[in-house]
Design an enzyme around this catalytic site. Structure first.
Site, PDB file in Angstrom:
ATOM      1  CG  HIS A   1       2.042  44.935 -64.067  1.00  0.00           C
ATOM      2  ND1 HIS A   1       1.444  45.147 -62.849  1.00  0.00           N
ATOM      3  CD2 HIS A   1       1.172  44.144 -64.752  1.00  0.00           C
ATOM      4  CE1 HIS A   1       0.282  44.516 -62.798  1.00  0.00           C
ATOM      5  NE2 HIS A   1       0.081  43.896 -63.950  1.00  0.00           N
TER       6      HIS A   1
ATOM      7  CG  ASP B   1      12.690  50.037 -58.166  1.00  0.00           C
ATOM      8  OD1 ASP B   1      13.847  49.559 -58.061  1.00  0.00           O
ATOM      9  OD2 ASP B   1      12.316  51.013 -57.498  1.00  0.00           O
TER      10      ASP B   1
ATOM     11  CG  HIS C   1      15.546  47.632 -54.160  1.00  0.00           C
ATOM     12  ND1 HIS C   1      15.061  47.441 -52.895  1.00  0.00           N
ATOM     13  CD2 HIS C   1      14.581  48.313 -54.826  1.00  0.00           C
ATOM     14  CE1 HIS C   1      13.854  47.978 -52.797  1.00  0.00           C
ATOM     15  NE2 HIS C   1      13.531  48.511 -53.954  1.00  0.00           N
TER      16      HIS C   1
ATOM     17  CG  HIS D   1       9.367  47.067 -55.680  1.00  0.00           C
ATOM     18  ND1 HIS D   1       8.718  48.197 -56.128  1.00  0.00           N
ATOM     19  CD2 HIS D   1      10.538  47.492 -55.149  1.00  0.00           C
ATOM     20  CE1 HIS D   1       9.470  49.252 -55.863  1.00  0.00           C
ATOM     21  NE2 HIS D   1      10.587  48.868 -55.279  1.00  0.00           N
ATOM     22  CB  CYS D   2       5.203  46.049 -59.759  1.00  0.00           C
ATOM     23  SG  CYS D   2       4.348  46.981 -61.042  1.00  0.00           S
TER      24      CYS D   2
ATOM     25  CG  HIS E   1       0.852  47.540 -59.337  1.00  0.00           C
ATOM     26  ND1 HIS E   1       0.929  47.012 -60.605  1.00  0.00           N
ATOM     27  CD2 HIS E   1      -0.111  48.491 -59.395  1.00  0.00           C
ATOM     28  CE1 HIS E   1       0.067  47.633 -61.396  1.00  0.00           C
ATOM     29  NE2 HIS E   1      -0.576  48.550 -60.682  1.00  0.00           N
TER      30      HIS E   1
ATOM     31  CG  MET F   1       2.914  42.637 -58.888  1.00  0.00           C
ATOM     32  SD  MET F   1       2.572  43.623 -60.342  1.00  0.00           S
ATOM     33  CE  MET F   1       3.709  42.925 -61.523  1.00  0.00           C
TER      34      MET F   1
ATOM     35  CG  HIS G   1      13.142  33.888 -33.772  1.00  0.00           C
ATOM     36  ND1 HIS G   1      14.290  34.114 -33.053  1.00  0.00           N
ATOM     37  CD2 HIS G   1      12.503  32.852 -33.164  1.00  0.00           C
ATOM     38  CE1 HIS G   1      14.343  33.239 -32.041  1.00  0.00           C
ATOM     39  NE2 HIS G   1      13.277  32.475 -32.096  1.00  0.00           N
TER      40      HIS G   1
ATOM     41  CD  GLU H   1      31.077  35.395 -36.803  1.00  0.00           C
ATOM     42  OE1 GLU H   1      31.530  35.242 -35.654  1.00  0.00           O
ATOM     43  OE2 GLU H   1      31.715  35.174 -37.840  1.00  0.00           O
TER      44      GLU H   1
ATOM     45  CB  THR I   1      15.203  38.202 -33.697  1.00  0.00           C
ATOM     46  OG1 THR I   1      14.677  37.170 -32.864  1.00  0.00           O
ATOM     47  CG2 THR I   1      14.070  38.815 -34.487  1.00  0.00           C
TER      48      THR I   1
ATOM     49  CG  HIS J   1       9.893  36.543 -32.173  1.00  0.00           C
ATOM     50  ND1 HIS J   1       9.116  36.862 -31.077  1.00  0.00           N
ATOM     51  CD2 HIS J   1      10.541  35.402 -31.838  1.00  0.00           C
ATOM     52  CE1 HIS J   1       9.318  35.968 -30.120  1.00  0.00           C
ATOM     53  NE2 HIS J   1      10.167  35.063 -30.564  1.00  0.00           N
TER      54      HIS J   1
HETATM   55 CU    CU Z   1       2.459  45.968 -61.329  1.00  0.00          CU
END
Ligand code: CU
Ligand code: HEM
Length: 446
Positions: free
Chosen positions: A84, A87, A89, A124-125, A133, A138, A230, A249, A253, A279
């Site tokens: 594995h 990553d 962000h 995430h993987c 994955h 993951m 929501h 503000e 949703t 929703h």
């Molecule tokens: Cu993985």
């Protein structure tokens, strides 16, 4: 800002979040995360093998502040079956860390990054098959607080949506394997918050008291579906749109993209059970995307009054039609016209589909993925090798004297692409230089 000291990051499993950063200075922050592949319950009687960052779905919540220098160590438990990586962000750098963190079972990898941008980010993987994955759980969230921290609130919770694809239809009991075809078709059997149906209902509901302010860190791991998040009976006073600096503000949703997040905040003014949903409403009542926030305290009759009947909004369970699965594979547009083209196209397929496991020079990974370079198993029988790619392979095999007992998923590629990739493999790394044609592949498929 000079990094004054180091500290070990507190990691939490959902729905909890670590202590706010407050006024602390930027630091060297040490994050140790372990990947665990383990069986869990997707819903009553339905078992699923989750792949997790830190033993939970979503994975452990990471809380940093802008300017932190994060030293990230990713370890892959020795009992796991697959390699594995991660990553994030929140990372500025190649692959968000994925290119530095690819790790085989029983090993660990360390890389470092500086948090340049505040916000709420998904991790995430990113190991092939990437979608698989992620679909197995993951993903998780990393929060980068601004200098001075986010404003204080009374309650904070961690919620993340994900879609799941099982061989059996929704509600079918027993251990359910992942279904690649349904995932490709984006035909989810389950859409849930925090990894399973009911992870946030009944005794697992999140709580608050009348008058408190609540902040939800809401992520969406996908892999496929976008969430229309929501809370029934509440209005978001503030939404950090897409987890960034922009604050909207009075929102009903908010859209949370797959691979995205949002921070929502609201004051709870009256008691009751408030229902968290995607929703896209069949997902909530029939596929599991339903959670609960239980608010206790004095009634506020000026804000709301009426006879309360509990149980208006409850999950309705499966009753989902079993959609016929298609098994269509897209044929490549231009078949290779020469051996050279087969090698060229085949290499592309290899780098997209095989490389993550069998590695760039076909060397494989000890105890996890057999080598394709000088592989006696490969070279002994071309029809068998075609079968492996077309149908997948599981169970014990011996390659060059070493035993492997794992699973290779069938590769969803056209007959032309199978022919090209195997021609590339057979004509690389000391293999027997066979040429595989589309006809040979089609014959094996019959
Ligand atoms: Cu993985
Ligand atoms: C086994 C080819 C993709 C994991 C094999 C074998 C071949 C092969 C020929 C037989 C053993 C050998 O000769 O070494 C390919 C090709 C691929 C591909 C051409 C891409 C089109 C993958 C991927 C994974 C994977 C993406 C990992 C997710 C495995 C495993 C085995 C295996 C675990 C051993 C299965 C067992 O123990 O029964 N592969 N492979 N392969 N492959 Fe792949």
């Amino acid at each position: 800002i000079p990094v004054s000291r180091e500290m070990i990051a507190e990691l939490t499993s959902p729905p909890n979040v670590p202590t706010p950063v407050g006024r602390r200075k930027a630091k060297k922050l040490i994050v140790n995360m372990e990947i665990l592949e383990e069986e869990g319950e997707l819903t009553d009687g339905v078992k699923y093998v989750y792949w997790t960052f830190g033993g939970s779905v979503p994975g452990s919540f990471i809380r940093t502040r802008v300017g932190d220098e994060v030293e990230f160590t990713l370890s892959n438990h020795p009992d796991n079956k697959l390699p594995h990586n991660i990553d994030l962000h929140a990372v500025t750098g190649p692959g968000g860390g994925a290119e530095s963190s690819f790790v085989a079972p029983g090993h660990e990898k360390t890389f470092s990054f500086k948090t340049l941008n505040p916000g709420l980010y998904v991790y995430h993987c990113a190991t092939a098959p990437v979608g698989m994955h992620i679909a197995n759980g993951m993903y998780g969230l990393i929060l980068v607080e601004p200098e001075g921290g986010l404003p204080q609130v009374d309650k904070e919770y961690y919620i993340m949506q994900g879609d799941f694809y099982t061989k059996g239809k929704n509600g079918e009991r027993g251990l359910q394997p992942f279904d690649m075809q349904k995932a490709v078709d984006e035909n989810a059997d389950y859409v849930v918050f925090n990894g399973s149906v009911g992870a946030l209902t009944g005794d697992n509901a999140i709580t608050a008291k009348v008058g408190e302010t609540v902040r939800l860190y809401v992520g969406n791991g996908g892999p496929n579906l976008v969430s229309s998040f929501h809370v029934i009976g509440e209005i978001f006073d503030k939404v950090h749109v897409e987890g960034g600096d922009l604050i909207n503000e009075n929102v009903q949703t908010t859209l949370i993209p797959a691979g995205g997040a949002a921070i929502v905040e609201f004051k709870v003014d009256v008691p009751g059970t408030f229902i968290l949903v995607d929703h896209s409403i069949f997902r909530a009542f029939n596929k599991g995307a339903l959670g609960m926030l239980k608010v206790e305290g004095e009634e506020q009759k000026k804000i709301y009054s009426g006879e309360i009947r509990e149980g208006i909004y409850l999950p309705e369970g499966p009753g989902i039609q079993n959609m016929p699965t298609t098994n269509e594979i897209v044929e490549s547009e231009i078949p290779a016209k020469s051996f050279e083209e087969q090698m060229e196209f085949g290499k592309q397929i290899y780098m997209q589909n095989c490389f993550a496991c069998h590695q760039s020079e076909g060397q494989g990974i000890p105890n996890a993925f057999p080598p394709l370079a000088k592989s006696d198993y490969l070279n002994a029988d071309v029809d068998r090798a075609i079968g492996v790619v077309v149908n997948g392979l599981s169970g014990e095999i011996t390659v060059n004297g070493n035993k492997y007992n794992s699973v290779m998923t069938k590769q969803m590629i056209s007959s032309d692409d199978v022919a090209n990739v195997l021609t590339y493999v057979y004509n690389s790394w000391g293999n027997s230089k066979k040429v595989v044609t589309k006809k040979m592949v089609d014959d094996v498929k019959k």
